[in-house]
Design a protein around this motif. Structure first.
Motif, PDB file in Angstrom:
ATOM      1  N   TYR A  22       0.925  -1.180   0.191  1.00  0.00           N
ATOM      2  CA  TYR A  22      -0.005  -0.030  -0.004  1.00  0.00           C
ATOM      3  C   TYR A  22       0.859   1.394  -0.038  1.00  0.00           C
ATOM      4  N   SER A  23       2.218   1.272   0.538  1.00  0.00           N
ATOM      5  CA  SER A  23       3.041   2.413   0.268  1.00  0.00           C
ATOM      6  C   SER A  23       3.222   3.022  -0.915  1.00  0.00           C
ATOM      7  N   GLU A  24       3.269   2.240  -2.126  1.00  0.00           N
ATOM      8  CA  GLU A  24       3.534   2.610  -3.281  1.00  0.00           C
ATOM      9  C   GLU A  24       4.824   3.219  -3.344  1.00  0.00           C
ATOM     10  N   PRO A  31       0.926   4.110   5.205  1.00  0.00           N
ATOM     11  CA  PRO A  31       1.344   2.766   4.835  1.00  0.00           C
ATOM     12  C   PRO A  31       3.028   2.717   5.215  1.00  0.00           C
ATOM     13  N   THR A  32       3.588   3.745   4.685  1.00  0.00           N
ATOM     14  CA  THR A  32       5.178   3.553   5.048  1.00  0.00           C
ATOM     15  C   THR A  32       5.433   3.500   6.517  1.00  0.00           C
ATOM     16  N   ILE A  33       4.817   4.501   7.225  1.00  0.00           N
ATOM     17  CA  ILE A  33       4.817   4.423   8.672  1.00  0.00           C
ATOM     18  C   ILE A  33       4.766   2.931   9.276  1.00  0.00           C
ATOM     19  N   ILE A  34       3.416   2.426   8.898  1.00  0.00           N
ATOM     20  CA  ILE A  34       2.883   1.195   9.196  1.00  0.00           C
ATOM     21  C   ILE A  34       4.119   0.331   8.865  1.00  0.00           C
ATOM     22  N   ILE A  36       7.211   0.402   8.447  1.00  0.00           N
ATOM     23  CA  ILE A  36       8.438   0.603   9.327  1.00  0.00           C
ATOM     24  C   ILE A  36       8.178   0.050  10.787  1.00  0.00           C
ATOM     25  N   MET A  37       7.280   0.496  11.274  1.00  0.00           N
ATOM     26  CA  MET A  37       6.744   0.085  12.569  1.00  0.00           C
ATOM     27  C   MET A  37       6.522  -1.686  12.663  1.00  0.00           C
ATOM     28  N   GLY A  38       5.819  -2.032  11.760  1.00  0.00           N
ATOM     29  CA  GLY A  38       5.585  -3.384  11.644  1.00  0.00           C
ATOM     30  C   GLY A  38       6.938  -4.224  11.720  1.00  0.00           C
ATOM     31  N   MET A  39       7.824  -3.825  10.590  1.00  0.00           N
ATOM     32  CA  MET A  39       9.196  -4.414  10.656  1.00  0.00           C
ATOM     33  C   MET A  39       9.914  -4.223  12.218  1.00  0.00           C
ATOM     34  N   VAL A  40       9.808  -3.158  12.595  1.00  0.00           N
ATOM     35  CA  VAL A  40      10.412  -2.851  14.014  1.00  0.00           C
ATOM     36  C   VAL A  40       9.672  -3.949  15.113  1.00  0.00           C
ATOM     37  N   ILE A  41       8.380  -4.036  15.262  1.00  0.00           N
ATOM     38  CA  ILE A  41       7.805  -4.852  16.218  1.00  0.00           C
ATOM     39  C   ILE A  41       8.291  -6.370  15.724  1.00  0.00           C
ATOM     40  N   GLY A  42       8.091  -6.559  14.588  1.00  0.00           N
ATOM     41  CA  GLY A  42       8.253  -8.072  14.212  1.00  0.00           C
ATOM     42  C   GLY A  42       9.845  -8.605  14.694  1.00  0.00           C
TER      43      GLY A  42
END
Length: 105
Positions: A22-24, A31-34, A36-42
């Motif tokens: 979705y960040s295209e 979507p870019t923030i999500i 990066i946050m998803g990567m860090v949390i994961g």
């Protein structure tokens, strides 16, 4: 608890992969923030899991959960093709994940 952390890490892998789509190419802010946050949390939960689960097993299960989840999201959200062979091989990944869990010390 380590296996719970690993499943959480796998779910966040699916979240960031979906947000990445979705960040295209990082041109859309939310979507870019999500992503990066998803990567860090994961990664944080993956690191917690590897305290107990062998690294090779944890990494294989983490990527397997991410792969299976991404395919499922792709099918339902992005209308990616579904075929018998695709589902069969997806099942093979799931069997591999279960096998790693069952044979893990």
């Amino acid at each position: 608890m380590a296996w719970v952390y690993l499943v959480i890490a796998g779910v966040f892998e699916v979240i960031w992969a979906t947000a990445l789509k979705y960040s295209e190419e990082f041109t859309k802010v939310l979507p870019t923030i999500i992503t990066i946050m998803g990567m860090v949390i994961g990664f944080v939960f993956l690191a917690k899991a590897t305290r107990v689960i062998p690294m090779g097993t944890a990494y294989a299960v983490w990527t397997g959960i991410g792969a299976v989840g991404a395919v499922i999201v792709g099918i339902f959200l992005f209308k990616e093709p579904v075929s018998t062979m695709r589902i069969l091989f997806l099942g093979c990944i799931v069997v591999g994940i279960i096998g790693l869990k069952l044979t893990s010390a």
